[in-house]
Design an enzyme around this catalytic site. Structure first.
Site, PDB file in Angstrom:
ATOM      1  N   ASP A  22     -22.053  45.037  15.079  1.00  0.00           N
ATOM      2  CA  ASP A  22     -23.651  45.134  15.755  1.00  0.00           C
ATOM      3  C   ASP A  22     -24.618  44.809  14.720  1.00  0.00           C
ATOM      4  O   ASP A  22     -24.377  44.789  13.425  1.00  0.00           O
ATOM      5  CB  ASP A  22     -23.643  46.483  15.993  1.00  0.00           C
ATOM      6  N   HIS A  39     -27.406  35.677  16.166  1.00  0.00           N
ATOM      7  CA  HIS A  39     -25.712  35.620  16.871  1.00  0.00           C
ATOM      8  C   HIS A  39     -25.213  34.479  16.126  1.00  0.00           C
ATOM      9  O   HIS A  39     -23.881  34.888  15.865  1.00  0.00           O
ATOM     10  CB  HIS A  39     -25.964  35.487  18.425  1.00  0.00           C
ATOM     11  N   LEU A 133      -1.876  36.708  12.061  1.00  0.00           N
ATOM     12  CA  LEU A 133      -2.635  37.788  12.292  1.00  0.00           C
ATOM     13  C   LEU A 133      -2.801  37.678  13.874  1.00  0.00           C
ATOM     14  O   LEU A 133      -3.144  36.678  14.597  1.00  0.00           O
ATOM     15  CB  LEU A 133      -4.221  37.665  11.767  1.00  0.00           C
TER      16      LEU A 133
HETATM   17  C1  IPE Z   1     -21.921  47.124  21.103  1.00  0.00           C
HETATM   18  O1  IPE Z   1     -23.231  46.516  20.765  1.00  0.00           O
HETATM   19  C2  IPE Z   1     -21.391  45.741  21.710  1.00  0.00           C
HETATM   20  C3  IPE Z   1     -20.994  44.874  20.778  1.00  0.00           C
HETATM   21  C4  IPE Z   1     -21.160  44.650  19.674  1.00  0.00           C
HETATM   22  C5  IPE Z   1     -20.519  43.662  21.610  1.00  0.00           C
HETATM   23  P1  IPE Z   1     -24.535  46.887  21.457  1.00  0.00           P
HETATM   24  O2  IPE Z   1     -25.570  46.575  20.651  1.00  0.00           O
HETATM   25  O3  IPE Z   1     -24.410  46.423  22.817  1.00  0.00           O
HETATM   26  O4  IPE Z   1     -24.520  48.547  21.457  1.00  0.00           O
HETATM   27  P2  IPE Z   1     -25.878  49.506  21.949  1.00  0.00           P
HETATM   28  O5  IPE Z   1     -26.426  49.093  23.183  1.00  0.00           O
HETATM   29  O6  IPE Z   1     -26.410  49.680  20.742  1.00  0.00           O
HETATM   30  O7  IPE Z   1     -25.004  50.960  22.204  1.00  0.00           O
HETATM   31  C1  IPE Z   2     -24.352  42.744  18.463  1.00  0.00           C
HETATM   32  O1  IPE Z   2     -25.601  42.423  18.024  1.00  0.00           O
HETATM   33  C2  IPE Z   2     -23.919  41.476  19.120  1.00  0.00           C
HETATM   34  C3  IPE Z   2     -23.696  41.615  20.697  1.00  0.00           C
HETATM   35  C4  IPE Z   2     -23.982  42.728  21.124  1.00  0.00           C
HETATM   36  C5  IPE Z   2     -23.376  40.596  21.404  1.00  0.00           C
HETATM   37  P1  IPE Z   2     -26.979  42.994  18.567  1.00  0.00           P
HETATM   38  O2  IPE Z   2     -27.374  41.740  19.640  1.00  0.00           O
HETATM   39  O3  IPE Z   2     -26.766  44.109  19.626  1.00  0.00           O
HETATM   40  O4  IPE Z   2     -28.015  42.994  17.505  1.00  0.00           O
HETATM   41  P2  IPE Z   2     -28.948  44.345  17.589  1.00  0.00           P
HETATM   42  O5  IPE Z   2     -28.285  45.634  17.861  1.00  0.00           O
HETATM   43  O6  IPE Z   2     -29.891  44.029  18.689  1.00  0.00           O
HETATM   44  O7  IPE Z   2     -29.513  44.268  16.174  1.00  0.00           O
HETATM   45 MG    MG Z   3     -26.756  46.254  19.082  1.00  0.00          MG
END
Ligand code: IPE
Ligand code: IPE
Ligand code: MG
Length: 239
Positions: A22, A39, A133
């Site tokens: 995240d 991303h 792995l």
């Molecule tokens: C969790 O991250 C899902 C992934 C990393 C794929 P999110 O950014 O979607 O989670 P929330 O919305 O902060 O809980």
């Molecule tokens: C995690 O990063 C990647 C996915 C959920 C695909 P985020 O896109 O949730 O990044 P933040 O949380 O907005 O910083």
């Molecule tokens: Mg996120």
């Protein structure tokens, strides 16, 4: 006499590491860039962590790449993420295969573009006999979906909804449960990841945004893990 701290190799290593990757969006925002850039940087971080887990001889690495709830993001971001999956898989599969990585995708893929589904099937098929792995990519995954699909299978088979039976129908049935869960990006929540399988995992939360997570950060998490006493509800051995 002082003693050097044990190296990672001398310590307990987790067999299965699961990661909620995240913080990509915030990483991009800090740089006044579009989320897409975050991303893309996140893919580079994932590549680094796969390599680092490979060299530490971790058996299973599960990466949360796209949750079921992530479908609710703006359509442009969702499309971009799908394109990024396709490109990344196309680009990485040869080198993963050469490194004897066995790749697996878990989740509900019914809404994924057919081109991506085919790439995923081919990648699984091609690497199925590898003995390195096990890389599990959770995409379109939800912990509640996993438990529900296991229960649905058991009902269709006329079997009990016992914990052992549910366990045996989860999409991870053949894998050990995660020993260590890492979540980057500062949030302390599970976000519908492996709900059943995380029952006794050690939970490690890092404020580092995923694109900045590197081998040194992973080692920090592994050292922290090595110092945990896992009791599984029992009393400590020293008691
Ligand atoms: C969790 O991250 C899902 C992934 C990393 C794929 P999110 O950014 O979607 O989670 P929330 O919305 O902060 O809980
Ligand atoms: C995690 O990063 C990647 C996915 C959920 C695909 P985020 O896109 O949730 O990044 P933040 O949380 O907005 O910083
Ligand atoms: Mg996120």
């Amino acid at each position: 006499m002082s003693r050097e701290p044990p190296t990672l190799e001398e310590q307990r290593l987790p067999r299965h590491v699961a990661v909620v990757m995240d913080g990509n969006g915030r990483w991009a925002r800090q740089r006044h860039k579009a989320r897409a850039l975050g991303h893309r940087a996140g893919v580079s971080a994932a590549r680094r962590i796969v390599r680092a887990c490979h060299s530490h001889k971790v058996e299973v690495l599960t990466l949360f790449a796209f949750s079921q709830e992530n479908w609710q993001r703006p359509p442009l971001e969702v499309r971009l993420l799908m394109e990024l999956f396709v490109r990344t898989l196309g680009r990485e599969i040869d080198s993963l295969h050469q490194n004897r990585v066995r790749i697996r995708f878990i989740g509900d893929h019914s809404d994924f573009p057919e081109s991506l589904r085919e790439l995923m099937r081919n990648a699984e098929f091609r690497t199925a006999a590898n003995d390195g792995l096990v890389l599990v990519v959770a995409a379109g995954y939800g912990g509640q979906w996993d438990i529900a699909q296991a229960a649905r299978k058991l009902c269709a088979e006329g079997l009990d909804l016992s914990p052992a039976n549910i366990e045996s129908r989860l999409v991870t049935a053949d894998l050990p449960h995660p020993d260590l869960l890492i979540r980057t990006g500062g949030e302390k929540r599970i976000s519908n990841f492996l709900l059943w399988q995380l029952a006794y995992s050690e939970l490690y939360f890092s404020d580092v945004l995923w694109p900045d997570f590197d081998a040194a950060e992973l080692e920090r998490a592994l050292h922290w893990y090595a110092g945990r006493e896992r009791r599984f509800g029992r009393v400590p051995e020293s008691a």
